[in-house]
Motif scaffolding. Sequence first.
Motif, PDB file in Angstrom:
ATOM      1  N   ASP A 218      97.087  46.055  21.289  1.00 49.79           N
ATOM      2  CA  ASP A 218      96.982  47.366  20.532  1.00 49.79           C
ATOM      3  C   ASP A 218      96.653  48.532  21.082  1.00 49.79           C
ATOM      4  OD1 ASP A 218      93.762  47.929  19.515  1.00 49.79           O
ATOM      5  OD2 ASP A 218      92.426  47.748  21.168  1.00 49.79           O
ATOM      6  N   ARG A 219      96.333  49.093  20.223  1.00 50.83           N
ATOM      7  CA  ARG A 219      96.342  50.421  19.960  1.00 50.83           C
ATOM      8  C   ARG A 219      94.877  51.926  20.271  1.00 50.83           C
ATOM      9  NH1 ARG A 219     100.689  48.214  19.247  1.00 50.83           N
ATOM     10  NH2 ARG A 219     103.115  48.964  19.130  1.00 50.83           N
ATOM     11  N   PRO A 220      93.956  51.960  21.083  1.00 52.74           N
ATOM     12  CA  PRO A 220      92.417  52.027  21.004  1.00 52.74           C
ATOM     13  C   PRO A 220      92.574  53.535  20.281  1.00 52.74           C
ATOM     14  CG  PRO A 220      93.524  52.476  23.237  1.00 52.74           C
ATOM     15  CD  PRO A 220      94.347  51.274  21.768  1.00 52.74           C
ATOM     16  N   GLY A 221      93.870  54.630  20.233  1.00 57.30           N
ATOM     17  CA  GLY A 221      93.778  55.637  19.517  1.00 57.30           C
ATOM     18  C   GLY A 221      93.473  56.046  18.221  1.00 57.30           C
ATOM     19  N   MET A 222      94.810  54.836  17.650  1.00 55.35           N
ATOM     20  CA  MET A 222      94.656  54.824  16.775  1.00 55.35           C
ATOM     21  C   MET A 222      93.864  54.223  15.895  1.00 55.35           C
ATOM     22  SD  MET A 222      98.067  56.008  15.120  1.00 55.35           S
ATOM     23  CE  MET A 222      97.797  54.786  14.074  1.00 55.35           C
ATOM     24  N   ARG A 223      93.160  53.356  16.781  1.00 50.26           N
ATOM     25  CA  ARG A 223      91.432  52.376  15.946  1.00 50.26           C
ATOM     26  C   ARG A 223      90.456  53.879  16.244  1.00 50.26           C
ATOM     27  NH1 ARG A 223      90.784  48.435  18.356  1.00 50.26           N
ATOM     28  NH2 ARG A 223      90.777  49.150  20.750  1.00 50.26           N
ATOM     29  N   LEU A 224      90.499  55.555  16.394  1.00 44.22           N
ATOM     30  CA  LEU A 224      90.061  56.459  16.544  1.00 44.22           C
ATOM     31  C   LEU A 224      89.987  57.527  15.489  1.00 44.22           C
ATOM     32  CD1 LEU A 224      89.388  57.630  20.198  1.00 44.22           C
ATOM     33  CD2 LEU A 224      88.044  56.061  18.751  1.00 44.22           C
ATOM     34  N   ILE A 225      91.460  57.581  15.082  1.00 42.15           N
ATOM     35  CA  ILE A 225      91.565  57.830  14.178  1.00 42.15           C
ATOM     36  C   ILE A 225      91.023  57.680  13.196  1.00 42.15           C
ATOM     37  CG2 ILE A 225      93.570  58.751  13.091  1.00 42.15           C
ATOM     38  CD1 ILE A 225      95.813  59.094  15.468  1.00 42.15           C
ATOM     39  N   ALA A 226      91.769  56.156  12.806  1.00 44.74           N
ATOM     40  CA  ALA A 226      90.769  54.993  11.303  1.00 44.74           C
ATOM     41  C   ALA A 226      89.583  55.555  11.065  1.00 44.74           C
ATOM     42  CB  ALA A 226      91.197  53.954  11.773  1.00 44.74           C
ATOM     43  N   TRP A 227      88.910  55.572  12.173  1.00 43.25           N
ATOM     44  CA  TRP A 227      86.658  56.060  12.193  1.00 43.25           C
ATOM     45  C   TRP A 227      86.969  57.361  11.475  1.00 43.25           C
ATOM     46  CZ3 TRP A 227      83.253  52.485  10.974  1.00 43.25           C
ATOM     47  CH2 TRP A 227      83.590  51.364  11.301  1.00 43.25           C
ATOM     48  N   ASN A 228      87.747  57.912  12.209  1.00 44.89           N
ATOM     49  CA  ASN A 228      87.250  59.822  11.750  1.00 44.89           C
ATOM     50  C   ASN A 228      87.878  59.747  10.177  1.00 44.89           C
ATOM     51  OD1 ASN A 228      86.038  60.887  13.788  1.00 44.89           O
ATOM     52  ND2 ASN A 228      87.320  60.155  14.761  1.00 44.89           N
ATOM     53  N   MET A 229      89.246  59.190   9.811  1.00 40.89           N
ATOM     54  CA  MET A 229      89.283  58.478   8.376  1.00 40.89           C
ATOM     55  C   MET A 229      88.335  57.928   7.715  1.00 40.89           C
ATOM     56  SD  MET A 229      93.850  57.765   9.197  1.00 40.89           S
ATOM     57  CE  MET A 229      93.936  58.493   7.569  1.00 40.89           C
ATOM     58  N   LEU A 230      87.830  56.980   8.022  1.00 39.82           N
ATOM     59  CA  LEU A 230      86.953  55.884   7.044  1.00 39.82           C
ATOM     60  C   LEU A 230      85.743  57.550   6.971  1.00 39.82           C
ATOM     61  CD1 LEU A 230      85.765  53.688   5.766  1.00 39.82           C
ATOM     62  CD2 LEU A 230      85.284  53.237   8.116  1.00 39.82           C
ATOM     63  N   LYS A 231      84.828  57.356   8.027  1.00 37.84           N
ATOM     64  CA  LYS A 231      84.279  58.166   7.907  1.00 37.84           C
ATOM     65  C   LYS A 231      83.816  59.836   6.460  1.00 37.84           C
ATOM     66  CE  LYS A 231      81.047  62.020  10.979  1.00 37.84           C
ATOM     67  NZ  LYS A 231      81.335  63.263  10.162  1.00 37.84           N
ATOM     68  N   ALA A 232      85.108  60.750   6.567  1.00 33.31           N
ATOM     69  CA  ALA A 232      85.764  61.966   6.141  1.00 33.31           C
ATOM     70  C   ALA A 232      85.817  61.153   4.405  1.00 33.31           C
ATOM     71  CB  ALA A 232      86.305  62.772   6.624  1.00 33.31           C
ATOM     72  N   GLY A 233      86.625  60.191   4.369  1.00 37.53           N
ATOM     73  CA  GLY A 233      86.779  60.002   3.116  1.00 37.53           C
ATOM     74  C   GLY A 233      85.249  59.393   2.491  1.00 37.53           C
ATOM     75  N   LEU A 234      84.183  58.043   3.128  1.00 36.54           N
ATOM     76  CA  LEU A 234      82.930  57.940   2.499  1.00 36.54           C
ATOM     77  C   LEU A 234      82.172  59.520   2.340  1.00 36.54           C
ATOM     78  CD1 LEU A 234      82.386  55.220   3.962  1.00 36.54           C
ATOM     79  CD2 LEU A 234      82.656  55.220   2.094  1.00 36.54           C
ATOM     80  N   GLU A 235      82.041  59.651   3.032  1.00 36.89           N
ATOM     81  CA  GLU A 235      81.484  62.012   2.541  1.00 36.89           C
ATOM     82  C   GLU A 235      82.193  62.023   1.988  1.00 36.89           C
ATOM     83  OE1 GLU A 235      79.779  63.288   7.308  1.00 36.89           O
ATOM     84  OE2 GLU A 235      82.741  64.098   5.999  1.00 36.89           O
ATOM     85  N   GLU A 236      82.897  62.503   1.622  1.00 36.65           N
ATOM     86  CA  GLU A 236      83.778  63.362   0.206  1.00 36.65           C
ATOM     87  C   GLU A 236      83.263  62.190  -0.793  1.00 36.65           C
ATOM     88  OE1 GLU A 236      88.055  63.945  -1.740  1.00 36.65           O
ATOM     89  OE2 GLU A 236      87.614  63.283  -0.025  1.00 36.65           O
ATOM     90  N   ARG A 237      83.579  60.552  -0.929  1.00 34.52           N
ATOM     91  CA  ARG A 237      83.089  59.727  -2.460  1.00 34.52           C
ATOM     92  C   ARG A 237      82.147  59.835  -2.657  1.00 34.52           C
ATOM     93  NH1 ARG A 237      87.328  55.883  -3.358  1.00 34.52           N
ATOM     94  NH2 ARG A 237      85.402  54.973  -4.940  1.00 34.52           N
ATOM     95  N   LEU A 238      81.107  59.377  -1.502  1.00 39.35           N
ATOM     96  CA  LEU A 238      79.844  59.931  -1.466  1.00 39.35           C
ATOM     97  C   LEU A 238      78.656  60.952  -2.320  1.00 39.35           C
ATOM     98  CD1 LEU A 238      78.482  58.032   1.743  1.00 39.35           C
ATOM     99  CD2 LEU A 238      78.226  57.524  -0.361  1.00 39.35           C
ATOM    100  N   ARG A 239      79.483  62.385  -1.899  1.00 35.40           N
ATOM    101  CA  ARG A 239      79.258  63.494  -1.830  1.00 35.40           C
ATOM    102  C   ARG A 239      79.254  63.591  -4.114  1.00 35.40           C
ATOM    103  NH1 ARG A 239      80.984  65.933   1.329  1.00 35.40           N
ATOM    104  NH2 ARG A 239      83.636  66.423   0.568  1.00 35.40           N
TER     105      ARG A 239
END
Length: 373
Positions: A218-239
């Motif tokens: 497992d690579r927990p650091g990549m998981r943190l990156i993925a969650w922040n990318m998910l947050k930024a991408g959703l914010e853009e699409r919702l807006r």
Amino acid sequence: MKKNELSPEDFSALANAVTDLPFVKPNRAPADYMLDLMETVINFHVRVEVVLSSLGYFRVQVQQQHQIYTHDDLKAVLARFPDDEVGNKAASQFLWGNFMWTRIALLRKLMVFFESVGVTDQASLHAWAARSTFERDFKDRVKGLGIAVFHWLQIRCHVDSVKPDVHVLNFGKRVIGRRVSEKVLVDAISQIAPLVGQSMATVDVTVWYWGRLGMADDRPGMRLIAWNMLKAGLEERLREEVLQDFNWRLILDSPEKLRFSEAGLTIQPDRSLFGEKVPGTTSATIRQSPWTEGLELEMMIRHDTSLPLPLFEKLQERLGEQYWEAANDPHFTASLDMEDSMMMTEPMNFQELAEWVAEQIEKALPGLSIGCR
């Protein structure tokens, strides 16, 4: 640098990897000389379930009935069986309910060795374990029992140590990219443990516990990156695309939780997704299950009241077409198994990770917009 030595960079990588793990405290059973003897010869290269069933059989079915509590008691029982394959199979069946005859042969040798160093009960075993080192006091003394067995015996005798078994070795290999010897890894963890404020035994059981479940990949650091990318991408699409007249708050759980725990992203619109005629507030979450359950992703929409029946039935039909499950009592909920996991086991570059995150966004958006159209 020799093949089995660690460079300063290797050591730093190991220390950082240890701090990434959620620490698991040792939970040791009460000391018992008979069980310590037997576990020493059983508990290596064998499934945990086999170890537990063997020791449990002895403790429940054999020990009290046949009064086997001391070194001499066990020695007398083993003397009833010939020291050959047939006799040792019979002894294994009698003591453990199985046919692990080679482990009975090891048990005989271990008891002879212990007698030679004055170990015949729990007190003398603990005293010997506390003052012993592998190289000086155990190596090559009982053929078939190596360094991992020795350190695991020390740990059971409350000596602060680490058992360099396959899970610990795989952890080291994954972190530094090559396999090193058991001794090098034990020495490294003995230096790392005080740096992270934990005992060696705690680091040992932590690496073993998560490693056994597959965390070595497992690579927990990549998981943190993925969650922040998910947050930024959703914010853009919702807006920009979904509901331009809504204001959305997207809140990530703490990095510590996102690494391994049940955690994720909470999405809060500034009003009900179902219009002014439906009182109450709506929220949505995208969450991962705990690490022990594979970090599987699920999305849930929750309204804090039930919806009017005609609206619920309409939504239920439309959501069902996209594999959502909906309920309306005592409040409205809709959940979607996103059929993906936040377990980051494959090396992905940022472009590949961004594409994977975009797929998750596409799965999430219909649920956020469907009640508003």
